[in-house]
Design an enzyme around this catalytic site. Structure first.
Site, PDB file in Angstrom:
ATOM      1  N   GLN A  26      20.063  -2.669   3.571  1.00 27.94           N
ATOM      2  CA  GLN A  26      21.152  -3.555   3.193  1.00 27.94           C
ATOM      3  C   GLN A  26      22.524  -2.918   3.381  1.00 27.94           C
ATOM      4  OE1 GLN A  26      20.296  -4.545  -0.884  1.00 27.94           O
ATOM      5  NE2 GLN A  26      18.991  -6.261  -0.346  1.00 27.94           N
ATOM      6  N   GLN A  56       6.289   6.641 -12.474  1.00 30.41           N
ATOM      7  CA  GLN A  56       7.469   5.843 -12.126  1.00 30.41           C
ATOM      8  C   GLN A  56       7.103   4.359 -12.166  1.00 30.41           C
ATOM      9  OE1 GLN A  56      10.169   5.153  -8.207  1.00 30.41           O
ATOM     10  NE2 GLN A  56      10.094   7.267  -8.925  1.00 30.41           N
ATOM     11  N   ARG A  93      20.963 -10.391  -4.327  1.00 31.05           N
ATOM     12  CA  ARG A  93      19.567 -10.087  -4.007  1.00 31.05           C
ATOM     13  C   ARG A  93      18.704 -11.344  -4.068  1.00 31.05           C
ATOM     14  NH1 ARG A  93      16.765  -4.975  -6.720  1.00 31.05           N
ATOM     15  NH2 ARG A  93      18.343  -4.034  -5.359  1.00 31.05           N
ATOM     16  N   LYS A 135      25.157 -11.607 -13.793  1.00 31.53           N
ATOM     17  CA  LYS A 135      25.837 -12.311 -12.697  1.00 31.53           C
ATOM     18  C   LYS A 135      25.155 -13.624 -12.320  1.00 31.53           C
ATOM     19  CE  LYS A 135      23.620  -9.671  -8.944  1.00 31.53           C
ATOM     20  NZ  LYS A 135      23.895  -8.714  -7.853  1.00 31.53           N
ATOM     21  N   SER A 148      14.206  -0.387 -11.660  1.00 32.08           N
ATOM     22  CA  SER A 148      14.687  -1.722 -11.978  1.00 32.08           C
ATOM     23  C   SER A 148      15.065  -1.908 -13.446  1.00 32.08           C
ATOM     24  CB  SER A 148      13.666  -2.787 -11.558  1.00 32.08           C
ATOM     25  OG  SER A 148      14.281  -4.049 -11.458  1.00 32.08           O
ATOM     26  N   PRO A 149      15.861  -0.996 -14.016  1.00 32.37           N
ATOM     27  CA  PRO A 149      16.261  -1.156 -15.415  1.00 32.37           C
ATOM     28  C   PRO A 149      17.139  -2.379 -15.659  1.00 32.37           C
ATOM     29  CG  PRO A 149      17.526   0.596 -14.382  1.00 32.37           C
ATOM     30  CD  PRO A 149      16.439   0.220 -13.417  1.00 32.37           C
ATOM     31  N   ALA A 165      16.472  -5.245 -14.115  1.00 28.68           N
ATOM     32  CA  ALA A 165      15.632  -6.388 -13.719  1.00 28.68           C
ATOM     33  C   ALA A 165      16.128  -7.038 -12.428  1.00 28.68           C
ATOM     34  CB  ALA A 165      15.545  -7.414 -14.844  1.00 28.68           C
ATOM     35  N   TYR A 210      10.265   3.267   2.334  1.00 25.78           N
ATOM     36  CA  TYR A 210      11.538   2.556   2.280  1.00 25.78           C
ATOM     37  C   TYR A 210      12.143   2.479   3.682  1.00 25.78           C
ATOM     38  CZ  TYR A 210      11.350   3.362  -2.810  1.00 25.78           C
ATOM     39  OH  TYR A 210      10.975   3.400  -4.134  1.00 25.78           O
TER      40      TYR A 210
END
Length: 336
Positions: free
Chosen positions: A28, A178, A229, A217, A207-208, A210, A55
């Site tokens: 991205q 993790q 996203r 937002k 992803s703390p 979420a 990734y």
């Protein structure tokens, strides 16, 4: 500045905010922007960096390696992972077989431009490979000096206990898990955290916020923000869909007064919330802009009073996911 915590039952300290480059580097975010984000992380005291060979099909590791190559290696903690398909995605380009692990660590070290990683992690549990084979391969990598410690990602409590028993037999440091963890996703609390505490592991959570929902937002009854996203089918839109309903989004907005009491943004509150769990060593933060790193860093060192933690639970109510079986569901029954 971001503070440090010990990782598991070890002497290794990592920054309680760890910079991760899933869905950003080589995907991205342009390389120049990625470099600016990493520099921002270093500027606020983040020295721990998390990536994975999967990734951007190995490209994210290469980008991170290029950015960090001028830094003092001893002052960094670099984590990577193995399991998901890489390369041309052939029969042995995935999983936790000895062949794939041994070949993958060499590829990761080359792309990261380092002789070793501080933490090498099994990205999921491999149901098709004997656990003894997997753990012996990790032990050999540690003894070869290619990794200093090893950990796992999204393993169940039972799997962690079985892996830890083998690690003790092999006399190698198995110190971390993790998992996904946030105010809205608490599936590790019933089984994974108790097993980890018993076996000397701590959590490095991803992803703390979420997938961005806890930043506030996304507004109930409003169109999705352009470029977010949730609108990017290649960048996590499928994962975030579960949260995009008015009930969840309204409850998230209702957290605003709590964040304001602590002089935090909603995103900072979300990151600080996961760090209240004593078994969490670090929260992974990603960024597409350097100012996001700077803002998230303000969550480090925050203590949320017990009464506000209770109010958060009251506000979110039954939209919180706590089903422990979700962890097992995250590891495919067969290699993909």
């Amino acid at each position: 500045m971001v503070t440090y915590r010990y990782l598991g039952n070890s002497g290794l300290k990592i920054t309680e905010l760890t910079y991760g480059n899933w869905l950003t580097h080589a995907s991205q975010v342009a390389n120049e922007q990625a470099a600016a984000c990493v520099k921002a992380a270093l500027d606020v005291g983040i020295t721990s960096f998390d990536t994975a060979d999967a990734y951007a099909n190995t490209a994210a590791e290469a980008v991170l390696g290029d950015i960090l190559k001028g830094e003092r290696r001893e002052s960094l903690e670099i984590f990577t992972k193995v399991y998901w398909p890489t390369g041309p995605k052939g029969a042995n380009d995935t999983g936790l077989s000895r062949k794939h692990i041994m070949e993958s660590i060499n590829g990761s070290l080359s792309r990261l431009q380092t002789d070793y990683v501080d933490l090498y992690q099994a990205h999921r549990f491999d149901h098709e490979t004997p656990l003894e084979e997997t753990m012996l391969a990790f032990a050999d990598i540690v003894r070869q000096g290619k990794a200093l410690y090893f950990g796992v990602s999204e393993w169940t409590g039972e799997q962690i206990r079985a892996g830890a028993a083998l690690a003790r037999e092999l006399h190698v440091p198995f110190i971390s898990n993790q998992p996904q963890y946030s105010m809205l996703w608490r599936v590790i609390e019933p089984e994974v955290i108790p097993a980890s505490e018993a076996e000397g592991l701590s959590q490095i959570v991803w992803s703390p916020v979420a997938q961005g929902v806890l930043t506030g937002k996304y507004l109930p009854g409003q169109p999705l923000p352009e470029g977010s996203r949730a609108t990017d089918e290649k960048g996590g839109a499928n994962m975030i869909k579960r949260y995009l309903n008015d009930d969840v989004l309204t409850r998230v907005q209702n957290l605003t007064p709590i964040a304001q009491e602590l002089d935090l943004t909603l995103a900072q509150l979300a990151v600080a919330w996961v760090l209240q769990n004593p078994n969490v060593a670090a929260a992974i933060i990603g960024a597409s802009r350097p100012e996001q790193v700077t803002e998230n860093a303000k969550a480090s060192g925050v203590e949320i009073p017990a009464e506000l933690m209770a109010r958060i639970d009251e506000v979110l109510g039954d939209v919180v996911e706590t089903d422990a079986s979700q962890t097992a569901a995250s590891s495919p029954s067969t290699r993909v």
